[in-house]
Design a protein around this motif. Structure first.
Motif, PDB file in Angstrom:
ATOM      1  N   PRO A 439     -16.589  -4.462   0.891  1.00  0.00           N
ATOM      2  CA  PRO A 439     -15.391  -3.731   0.712  1.00  0.00           C
ATOM      3  C   PRO A 439     -14.551  -4.247  -0.592  1.00  0.00           C
ATOM      4  O   PRO A 439     -14.793  -5.520  -0.794  1.00  0.00           O
ATOM      5  N   ILE A 440     -13.911  -3.494  -1.490  1.00  0.00           N
ATOM      6  CA  ILE A 440     -13.049  -4.033  -2.545  1.00  0.00           C
ATOM      7  C   ILE A 440     -11.452  -3.950  -2.072  1.00  0.00           C
ATOM      8  O   ILE A 440     -11.199  -2.994  -1.698  1.00  0.00           O
ATOM      9  N   GLN A 441     -11.056  -5.143  -2.317  1.00  0.00           N
ATOM     10  CA  GLN A 441      -9.378  -5.215  -1.991  1.00  0.00           C
ATOM     11  C   GLN A 441      -8.874  -5.426  -3.257  1.00  0.00           C
ATOM     12  O   GLN A 441      -9.567  -6.167  -4.158  1.00  0.00           O
ATOM     13  N   MET A 442      -7.918  -4.908  -3.455  1.00  0.00           N
ATOM     14  CA  MET A 442      -6.968  -4.875  -4.916  1.00  0.00           C
ATOM     15  C   MET A 442      -5.735  -5.295  -4.312  1.00  0.00           C
ATOM     16  O   MET A 442      -5.202  -4.930  -3.190  1.00  0.00           O
ATOM     17  N   VAL A 443      -4.909  -5.746  -5.438  1.00  0.00           N
ATOM     18  CA  VAL A 443      -3.477  -5.962  -4.955  1.00  0.00           C
ATOM     19  C   VAL A 443      -2.656  -5.640  -6.064  1.00  0.00           C
ATOM     20  O   VAL A 443      -2.863  -5.690  -7.230  1.00  0.00           O
ATOM     21  N   VAL A 444      -1.402  -5.065  -5.846  1.00  0.00           N
ATOM     22  CA  VAL A 444      -0.536  -4.669  -6.822  1.00  0.00           C
ATOM     23  C   VAL A 444       0.246  -5.962  -7.602  1.00  0.00           C
ATOM     24  O   VAL A 444       0.968  -6.593  -6.624  1.00  0.00           O
ATOM     25  N   LYS A 445       0.045  -6.274  -8.571  1.00  0.00           N
ATOM     26  CA  LYS A 445       0.902  -7.228  -9.158  1.00  0.00           C
ATOM     27  C   LYS A 445       2.147  -6.927  -9.746  1.00  0.00           C
ATOM     28  O   LYS A 445       3.090  -7.759  -9.824  1.00  0.00           O
ATOM     29  N   ASN A 446       2.160  -5.724 -10.079  1.00  0.00           N
ATOM     30  CA  ASN A 446       3.663  -5.460 -10.774  1.00  0.00           C
ATOM     31  C   ASN A 446       3.625  -3.920 -11.134  1.00  0.00           C
ATOM     32  O   ASN A 446       2.559  -3.057 -11.096  1.00  0.00           O
ATOM     33  N   GLN A 447       5.003  -3.189 -10.858  1.00  0.00           N
ATOM     34  CA  GLN A 447       5.151  -1.691 -11.551  1.00  0.00           C
ATOM     35  C   GLN A 447       4.778  -1.926 -13.015  1.00  0.00           C
ATOM     36  O   GLN A 447       5.704  -2.495 -13.532  1.00  0.00           O
ATOM     37  N   HIS A 448       3.908  -1.326 -13.394  1.00  0.00           N
ATOM     38  CA  HIS A 448       3.566  -1.327 -14.888  1.00  0.00           C
ATOM     39  C   HIS A 448       4.032   0.211 -15.542  1.00  0.00           C
ATOM     40  O   HIS A 448       3.726   1.309 -14.671  1.00  0.00           O
ATOM     41  N   THR A 449       4.606   0.108 -16.186  1.00  0.00           N
ATOM     42  CA  THR A 449       5.311   1.265 -17.167  1.00  0.00           C
ATOM     43  C   THR A 449       4.811   1.219 -18.770  1.00  0.00           C
ATOM     44  O   THR A 449       4.759   0.300 -19.318  1.00  0.00           O
TER      45      THR A 449
END
Ligand code: HEM
Length: 460
Positions: A439-449
């Protein structure tokens, strides 16, 4: 007749390797025997010929059906799940009729409607992700592709029945993707219902529970016809064949299950791989962001569809580890010569997309992810064929590519993500298709605009 060479081990041993490590098995055979080889996967039946040479694939996939027939009889492995009326399990004129009924629902203007649906669903899912909190990429992508099918294909939005059906279908497909389920399909002797605790008994019960809801939905739609609906079920319910006959409830059920089965897991896996590669290789992500950056806020999905680098990333994702390793089998109807072998009638032939996509002569350094390949040269439909070809070419090809691009563009332009674990990931069998070995886990580092959005919001 001399069949192409192949391993001499007993059929049972070959079948085990085929179920548990199909890709390395095929690669070993290709190295040893070349572009065409035979595998014995059942002791009581003839060997199956595997082909990866593009010219031979072209012959198999485009020749008159009198020579290589894509008969539904050969796909009976799917009949217990998809039923006897599915486009995948029927043959000849009936197969053409089903394709004619289905194809228009996946083309042209309809795609624009689906673009909106896909964008909204993606938004819904990514809004649940929290900064710093890891999430499973596969489950998120499965939810997106399941909801997309529920809404665009079944026309089911957030009703209680839709939620219940989503739950039952997800459970059914999740269990169905295990190696045990693959083994049950390949070894019919394992298909025994010894009650609700036996694996096959459980599978059958899960399926009946989902069918019950599907039939309820079909009945309700028949009673409350609504011409304004644009989902694929509604279009199929109004379609008639040349004799003016509409599809029966059972035919509709089989077709819905087919579209779900063919379109859900496949697209979710492709999206999971794409997110993995994009974040594994920062230069790929940078190039994508540069391209997306030029689009401005809320770009039209059809503009997203035409972006060259995004297209190249999606193509390379489906090249390096194609979700479907193989075409459906074809059967030789009249004796034919293929790659120097004379094949007799009734010989089964399968195209190995996996091996074609790993050919060093077409794709130098084939194990490396290089989207630029698709910008630098054009590949023929028999050199690059993640959606198969000929009479059984994937019906959802445009839909799947569209979905991949809209989902990726949405996620990348909104969020900066990172992989939790940067180790390499290899493919492995998942049911009858391929998936990721872990399984691949990811994480949100930042709200990217993306830059243009910042500029527009400042200007506004
Ligand atoms: C990345 C996603 C997908 C991949 C890689 C894929 C791949 C394939 C392949 C390889 C075939 C067999 C072609 C052959 O034997 O020549 C196929 C058939 C099929 N696909 Fe897809 N597919 C995808 C998504 C979809 C979607 C989204 C749908 C519909 C919602 C769909 C519906 C079908 C159907 C109905 C068939 C059977 C066609 C027939 O028997 O005539 N697929 N697909």
């Amino acid at each position: 007749m001399k069949l192409p060479n192949g391993p001499q081990s007993p059929a049972f041993v070959q079948m085990l390797r085929w179920v548990f490590s199909p890709m390395s098995f095929m690669e070993e055979c290709a190295q040893r025997y070349g572009d065409i080889f035979s595998l014995r996967l059942q002791s009581n039946s003839s060997p199956i010929v595997f082909v990866s040479n593009p010219q031979a694939l072209q012959e198999i996939l485009t020749s008159d059906t009198k020579q290589f027939e894509a008969s539904g009889e050969l796909n009976q492995i799917f009949a217990s799940l998809l039923g006897k009326h599915s486009v995948i399990t029927v043959s000849g004129a009936q197969h053409q009729r089903q394709r004619q009924l289905l194809m228009p629902t996946f083309h042209g203007d309809r795609m624009r409607n689906y673009g909106q649906v896909i964008g909204n669903i993606t938004e819904e899912i990514i809004n649940q992700w929290q900064i710093g909190k890891p999430f499973s990429v596969r489950s998120a992508m499965q939810t997106i592709t399941m909801r997309t099918i529920m809404q665009a294909v079944f026309g089911l939005y957030n009703s209680p029945r839709a939620q219940e059906l989503e739950k039952r279908l997800s459970a059914m497909l999740e269990k169905g993707s295990s190696r045990l389920s693959a083994a049950m399909l390949y070894f019919p002797i394992l298909q025994q219902d010894f009650g609700p605790l036996s694996p096959w008994g459980q599978a059958m019960r899960r399926q009946q529970q989902a069918d019950q809801l599907l039939y309820e939905e079909i009945n309700e739609r028949r009673e409350q016809a609504d011409d304004s609906r644009t989902d694929i079920l509604s279009l199929l319910m109004t379609a008639t064949d040349e004799a003016g006959q509409p599809m029966t409830d059972e035919e509709l059920r089989d077709e819905l299950m087919t579209l779900l089965f063919a379109g859900h897991e496949t697209t979710a896996t492709a999206l999971t791989w794409a997110l993995y590669w994009i974040h594994k290789l920062p230069v790929v992500r940078e190039k994508l962001l540069e391209e997306l950056d030029k689009l401005g806020e809320n770009p039209d999905p059809s503009t997203i569809f035409k972006l060259p680098y995004l297209n190249a990333v999606c193509c390379e994702t489906l090249r390096i580890y194609p979700v479907a390793m193989l075409t459906f089998p074809r059967v030789v109807r009249t004796a034919v010569s293929l790659c120097g072998y004379e094949l007799e009638p009734d010989t089964l032939v399968i195209g190995s997309m996996y091996l074609t996509h790993q050919r060093e002569d077409l794709y130098p350094q084939p194990k490396q992810f290089k989207p630029e390949r698709f910008l630098e040269r054009q590949f023929s439909p028999y050199e690059y064929l993640p959606f198969g070809g000929g009479a059984r070419r994937c019906i959802g090809l445009a839909f799947a590519q569209f979905e991949m691009k809209v989902v990726l563009a949405k996620i990348l332009s909104r969020l900066e993500l990172g992989l939790v674990d940067d180790r390499d990931v290899r493919p492995k069998r998942r049911g009858l298709v391929t998936g990721l070995e872990r399984p691949i886990q990811m994480v949100v580092k930042n709200q990217h605009t993306v830059k243009s959005q910042i500029l527009e919001s400042i200007a506004g």
